[in-house]
Write an enzyme that holds these catalytic residues in place. Sequence first.
Site, PDB file in Angstrom:
ATOM      1  N   HIS A 273       1.110  -1.078  -0.197  1.00  0.00           N
ATOM      2  CA  HIS A 273       0.284  -0.193   0.347  1.00  0.00           C
ATOM      3  C   HIS A 273       0.803   1.276  -0.249  1.00  0.00           C
ATOM      4  CE1 HIS A 273      -3.774   2.351   1.369  1.00  0.00           C
ATOM      5  NE2 HIS A 273      -3.172   3.181   1.411  1.00  0.00           N
ATOM      6  N   GLU A 274       2.009   1.349   1.100  1.00  0.00           N
ATOM      7  CA  GLU A 274       2.567   2.835   1.407  1.00  0.00           C
ATOM      8  C   GLU A 274       3.504   2.381  -0.527  1.00  0.00           C
ATOM      9  OE1 GLU A 274       1.125   4.505   3.026  1.00  0.00           O
ATOM     10  OE2 GLU A 274       0.423   3.138   4.018  1.00  0.00           O
ATOM     11  N   HIS A 277       1.619   4.676  -2.929  1.00  0.00           N
ATOM     12  CA  HIS A 277       1.820   5.990  -2.250  1.00  0.00           C
ATOM     13  C   HIS A 277       3.262   6.566  -3.356  1.00  0.00           C
ATOM     14  CE1 HIS A 277      -1.994   6.738  -0.512  1.00  0.00           C
ATOM     15  NE2 HIS A 277      -2.008   5.529   0.634  1.00  0.00           N
ATOM     16  N   GLU A 303      -4.204   8.261  -2.974  1.00  0.00           N
ATOM     17  CA  GLU A 303      -4.880   6.391  -2.494  1.00  0.00           C
ATOM     18  C   GLU A 303      -5.401   5.890  -3.690  1.00  0.00           C
ATOM     19  OE1 GLU A 303      -4.681   5.806   0.676  1.00  0.00           O
ATOM     20  OE2 GLU A 303      -5.855   4.342   1.145  1.00  0.00           O
TER      21      GLU A 303
HETATM   22 ZN    ZN Z   1      -3.061   5.112   1.643  1.00  0.00          ZN
END
Ligand code: ZN
Length: 509
Positions: A273-274, A277, A303
């Site tokens: 997830h990171e 980003h 996101e």
């Molecule tokens: Zn996030």
Amino acid sequence: MKTIENLQNLIVVMQETQHITSAISLLSWDQECYMPKGGGRARATQLSYLKGLEHESRTGRKMQTSLSECVDLETGTLLTPASEWDERAQALLRETWRDYYHATRLPSDFVRTLGLETSLAHQVWIDARKQNNFSLFAPNLKRIVALKKQEADYLGYTDSPYDALMDEYEPGMTVAHITPLFEALKSKLLPLVAKIGQSGVSADDELFRKFYDPQRQWDFGLKVLSVMHFDLENGRQDHSVHPFTASFHPTDVRLTTRVDPHDFLSSLFSSIHEGGHGLYEQGLSQEYYGTPLGTAISLGIHESQSRLWENSVGRSRAFWTYFFPKLCAVFPENLKGIDFETCYRAINGVRPSLIRVESDEVTYNLHIMLRFEIERMIIEDDLPVEDLPDIWNEKMEAYLGIRPETNADGVLQDVHWSGGAFGYFPTYTLGNLYAAQFFNQAEKEVTGLSEKISAGDLLPLKTWLNEKIHRWGRQYSSQDLLARVCGEALNPSYFTNYLETKFGELYQV
Ligand code: ZN
């Protein structure tokens, strides 16, 4: 010629401001990752001083002078005809003025009061949650709600005060736009959750909750990040209590994750997830560092990048076709005798749960609906703060069929309200919707995408995202970018079709 010089001066002023912002960000990152406990008080003073400098730099005389050579500070109108600027320059001036205008709307007394209230409320919220005592937090929350309503008035709005607050996180998004999208989504999600619940199929929840060696978890996460082409020469990963991403420049992007020896999936998927980003931050323009053209569009689009990697890629069959044998090789004692299908099901288990951050792809957005609806009741309809726990629990029962036994597991679970972040939650669901729509488009445009993912070749997807999304910064609004990339406005059916296909197959519903 003069216009170009004026623009270059303005860019220099913005980049000077960005140096301060990057320093603040580095100190905050360090505070979460490495700072010894004793440094807290000094660090708070340092940060508060630098934030004052940053605000002064964003709104002070130098900025006013440079910006006023290009646009009318009150209206944002360009001083020279638009035809003299190229599309990039026009967008840069439009967004720079927007930031300036927003930063100067709120009186400094108000900003100080809100800052003080939220920092006090944060500690009270921690205690209230620990003690499961909502009434301890209620007076602080009441004051914050009053301030946020005042903030909406300062910022201005046409239809709903909630629009003014949401605009800070997702520029241009309104209640009128989002409500029918969310209703359409809810009408698909509720029956799907019910069908999965009745399917009789269950996933092995315990498979990844046994002890998994922390160092090997860490190394596996880094391996996945390198296959995603997160550039470890221009970024790194460290430990923190709550995973997050910080960026000081596209050449220096910091991911953090948490390794829990008994919750491997939580560690792994927070890295992925990171990493999503982080790829966005690394893909931003270096040339326009510090300006809106070198900055992410919105929280929702940010996101979408993390969710795309986490869910559309990281929880897919294709991804695990490549990584399952590698996982078995790293954790032979944990996965002995486990077949692909069991592993894939365990990664994609669906079960209504009380806590948003622990919920699965299907139920997650129902947690957001509930918060969005409650926030509107607070901001638009003056719902008394005291009524929140009951309304929360009723909605949990209606949407997820479960009722929290404690407020700690209910209305007190999220940090957002203590920080005054009303209007933030919808960006999580928007991120999921954007992600599904972007990924659908990538599947059309990147030849053999699924086969490439199965072979561990994630570069074509990363390059596609760089080209289509990252490099533009804030040149386009989130809705314009989506229309440019996908040829269509935001459409929740890409997300619901994805869920129905994937989980229909998994749960035979
Ligand atoms: Zn996030």
